[in-house]
Design a protein around this motif. Structure first.
Motif, PDB file in Angstrom:
ATOM      1  N   THR A   1       0.833  -1.204   0.000  1.00 42.53           N
ATOM      2  CA  THR A   1       0.000   0.000   0.000  1.00 42.53           C
ATOM      3  C   THR A   1       0.869   1.256   0.000  1.00 42.53           C
ATOM      4  N   ALA A   2       2.096   1.138  -0.520  1.00 40.85           N
ATOM      5  CA  ALA A   2       3.051   2.245  -0.436  1.00 40.85           C
ATOM      6  C   ALA A   2       2.530   3.497  -1.136  1.00 40.85           C
ATOM      7  N   GLU A   3       2.094   3.398  -2.355  1.00 40.37           N
ATOM      8  CA  GLU A   3       1.530   4.527  -3.093  1.00 40.37           C
ATOM      9  C   GLU A   3       0.081   4.215  -3.482  1.00 40.37           C
ATOM     10  N   HIS A   4      -0.107   3.018  -4.009  1.00 36.36           N
ATOM     11  CA  HIS A   4      -1.432   2.518  -4.353  1.00 36.36           C
ATOM     12  C   HIS A   4      -1.528   1.095  -3.818  1.00 36.36           C
ATOM     13  N   ILE A   5      -2.729   0.576  -3.760  1.00 38.95           N
ATOM     14  CA  ILE A   5      -2.904  -0.819  -3.347  1.00 38.95           C
ATOM     15  C   ILE A   5      -2.577  -1.695  -4.548  1.00 38.95           C
ATOM     16  N   THR A   6      -1.506  -2.468  -4.404  1.00 39.00           N
ATOM     17  CA  THR A   6      -0.987  -3.280  -5.504  1.00 39.00           C
ATOM     18  C   THR A   6      -0.804  -4.708  -5.025  1.00 39.00           C
TER      19      THR A   6
ATOM     20  N   GLY B   1       0.845 -10.373 -14.089  1.00 40.39           N
ATOM     21  CA  GLY B   1       1.062  -8.955 -13.827  1.00 40.39           C
ATOM     22  C   GLY B   1       0.609  -8.530 -12.436  1.00 40.39           C
ATOM     23  N   LEU B   2       0.830  -7.256 -12.143  1.00 45.62           N
ATOM     24  CA  LEU B   2       0.380  -6.660 -10.894  1.00 45.62           C
ATOM     25  C   LEU B   2      -1.055  -6.151 -11.056  1.00 45.62           C
ATOM     26  N   HIS B   3      -1.844  -6.277 -10.004  1.00 46.25           N
ATOM     27  CA  HIS B   3      -3.180  -5.699  -9.961  1.00 46.25           C
ATOM     28  C   HIS B   3      -3.097  -4.421  -9.138  1.00 46.25           C
ATOM     29  N   VAL B   4      -3.362  -3.292  -9.762  1.00 48.66           N
ATOM     30  CA  VAL B   4      -3.181  -2.000  -9.106  1.00 48.66           C
ATOM     31  C   VAL B   4      -4.519  -1.298  -8.988  1.00 48.66           C
ATOM     32  N   PHE B   5      -4.844  -0.877  -7.751  1.00 47.86           N
ATOM     33  CA  PHE B   5      -6.041  -0.083  -7.531  1.00 47.86           C
ATOM     34  C   PHE B   5      -5.662   1.391  -7.563  1.00 47.86           C
ATOM     35  N   GLU B   6      -6.302   2.153  -8.453  1.00 46.36           N
ATOM     36  CA  GLU B   6      -6.062   3.588  -8.533  1.00 46.36           C
ATOM     37  C   GLU B   6      -7.390   4.300  -8.739  1.00 46.36           C
ATOM     38  N   GLU B   7      -7.543   5.420  -8.049  1.00 41.79           N
ATOM     39  CA  GLU B   7      -8.707   6.280  -8.258  1.00 41.79           C
ATOM     40  C   GLU B   7      -8.255   7.462  -9.102  1.00 41.79           C
ATOM     41  N   ASP B   8      -8.770   7.576 -10.301  1.00 37.99           N
ATOM     42  CA  ASP B   8      -8.352   8.655 -11.192  1.00 37.99           C
ATOM     43  C   ASP B   8      -8.681  10.035 -10.635  1.00 37.99           C
ATOM     44  N   SER B   9      -9.680  10.095  -9.752  1.00 36.90           N
ATOM     45  CA  SER B   9     -10.129  11.394  -9.262  1.00 36.90           C
ATOM     46  C   SER B   9      -9.245  11.963  -8.161  1.00 36.90           C
ATOM     47  N   GLU B  10      -8.348  11.139  -7.603  1.00 44.74           N
ATOM     48  CA  GLU B  10      -7.535  11.604  -6.496  1.00 44.74           C
ATOM     49  C   GLU B  10      -6.074  11.239  -6.723  1.00 44.74           C
ATOM     50  N   ALA B  11      -5.175  12.196  -6.406  1.00 43.69           N
ATOM     51  CA  ALA B  11      -3.748  11.932  -6.551  1.00 43.69           C
ATOM     52  C   ALA B  11      -3.273  10.950  -5.491  1.00 43.69           C
ATOM     53  N   ASP B  12      -3.878  11.001  -4.309  1.00 40.15           N
ATOM     54  CA  ASP B  12      -3.475  10.127  -3.209  1.00 40.15           C
ATOM     55  C   ASP B  12      -4.734   9.526  -2.603  1.00 40.15           C
TER      56      ASP B  12
ATOM     57  N   GLN C   1       7.132  -1.416  -6.994  1.00 42.86           N
ATOM     58  CA  GLN C   1       5.978  -2.075  -6.386  1.00 42.86           C
ATOM     59  C   GLN C   1       6.136  -3.595  -6.472  1.00 42.86           C
ATOM     60  N   GLU C   2       6.729  -4.069  -7.564  1.00 43.63           N
ATOM     61  CA  GLU C   2       6.904  -5.510  -7.746  1.00 43.63           C
ATOM     62  C   GLU C   2       7.766  -6.108  -6.635  1.00 43.63           C
ATOM     63  N   VAL C   3       8.874  -5.434  -6.285  1.00 39.33           N
ATOM     64  CA  VAL C   3       9.755  -5.942  -5.230  1.00 39.33           C
ATOM     65  C   VAL C   3       9.018  -6.012  -3.895  1.00 39.33           C
ATOM     66  N   ALA C   4       8.227  -4.974  -3.579  1.00 39.66           N
ATOM     67  CA  ALA C   4       7.486  -4.956  -2.315  1.00 39.66           C
ATOM     68  C   ALA C   4       6.430  -6.059  -2.282  1.00 39.66           C
ATOM     69  N   VAL C   5       5.756  -6.277  -3.408  1.00 43.49           N
ATOM     70  CA  VAL C   5       4.751  -7.343  -3.485  1.00 43.49           C
ATOM     71  C   VAL C   5       5.403  -8.703  -3.285  1.00 43.49           C
ATOM     72  N   ILE C   6       6.522  -8.938  -3.951  1.00 34.25           N
ATOM     73  CA  ILE C   6       7.247 -10.199  -3.782  1.00 34.25           C
ATOM     74  C   ILE C   6       7.690 -10.366  -2.329  1.00 34.25           C
TER      75      ILE C   6
END
Length: 294
Positions: A9-14, A26-37, A278-283
């Motif tokens: 959850t460092a920047e996005h939920i991945t 691949g990685l599954h990344v949750f991002e909300e386009d309406s918000e930077a954070d 993000q890949e290293v953190a997920v691993i």
């Protein structure tokens, strides 16, 4: 072969599926386009539900052997006691919330919650160094400190006290003299209300006296935190990652280290800057979970 899922959850939920210390698919990344954070404005229950949905998407109906989640803060047995950079997570039993949502979705596997240790575990796994002591500084909005192998403890290295100056009060937790209060991105914004952090480093290169002095302090702060770790756990390799690692001058850092670490048995330390991944953190989250750490 055993299969585990890692989440960061460092920047996005991945999230991602890991087999044999490698990402599968691949990685599954949750991002909300309406918000930077988006995570800052999301309640803890919403974060837990979103994490669970990402895990279910990765599992895709298949069985998994273990699940690891990396979140910022002080964590004990899946309970988040404190999280200065995601304050709504304080008091959240993340393991319980996510596990409950996963069971409703048909996934029932051991689940562990970690902090910045996932980055250290990921570097150890991807470099074939699971038999070594790995430490990593993550220079981002806050300052993360991860260690592998996993050990029970707080490990909030970003909140080491590295200054007795009462004016050093920019840390997000409210404490004075903390490493994060000097090096953290949010802390730098508070200190320099008239400049963004990137501009501070750019102006230092141009010779602006105020910025030059701060950049020296910024490097000395990291040296102090590292020297504290060396004096407690011994020398070794320190990885440095995060989006602000690009501002690091290893020669200047090494100069301060030589001033702070004098005992000859402790001088076998090495720094390496590695790209934020993000890949290293997920691993790392998946590998720690598979090994039953936590």
């Amino acid at each position: 072969m055993q299969r585990s899922i890692g989440v960061t959850t460092a920047e996005h939920i991945t999230a991602g599926l890991v087999e044999g210390n490698r990402l599968v698919g691949g990685l599954h990344v949750f991002e909300e386009d309406s918000e930077a954070d988006p995570l800052n404005g999301m309640p803890s229950a919403g974060i837990a539900q979103t994490i669970a949905r990402q895990i279910l998407a990765v599992a895709d109906g298949s069985a998994v052997d273990a699940i690891g989640i990396g979140v910022p803060g002080i964590i004990r047995d899946g309970f988040i006691e404190e999280s200065p950079n995601l304050r709504q997570l304080k008091g959240c039993h993340m393991r319980e919330l996510v596990s409950s949502a996963l069971r409703e979705g048909g996934v029932d596997a051991p689940l562990y919650v970690y902090n910045a240790d996932v980055v250290a575990a990921g570097l150890a796994a991807t470099r074939g160094q699971l038999d070594r002591l790995i430490r990593v500084w993550t220079l981002g909005h806050g300052i993360g400190f991860g260690i592998y192998p996993w050990h029970e403890g707080i490990w909030e290295g970003g909140h080491m006290v590295i200054s007795l100056d009462p004016r050093e009060k920019y840390c997000g937790c409210g404490g004075r003299g903390h490493l994060e209060g000097i090096m953290g991105h949010r802390a730098m914004r508070l200190r320099f209300l008239d400049m963004e952090p990137d501009e501070v480093f750019e102006n230092a290169h141009r010779g602006d006296a105020r910025c030059v002095e701060f950049v020296k302090l910024w490097h000395a702060a990291l040296a102090a935190g590292t020297a504290n770790s060396i004096h407690l756990a011994g020398p070794g390799k320190f990885f440095i990652s995060g989006f602000n690692a690009r501002h690091l001058d290893l020669n200047l850092l090494d100069q301060y280290m030589h001033e702070m670490v004098k005992m000859s048995p402790l001088q076998g330390y090495v720094f390496e800057i590695v790209p934020a991944s993000q890949e290293v953190a997920v691993i790392g989250a998946a590998v720690n979970a598979m090994r039953g750490n936590g």
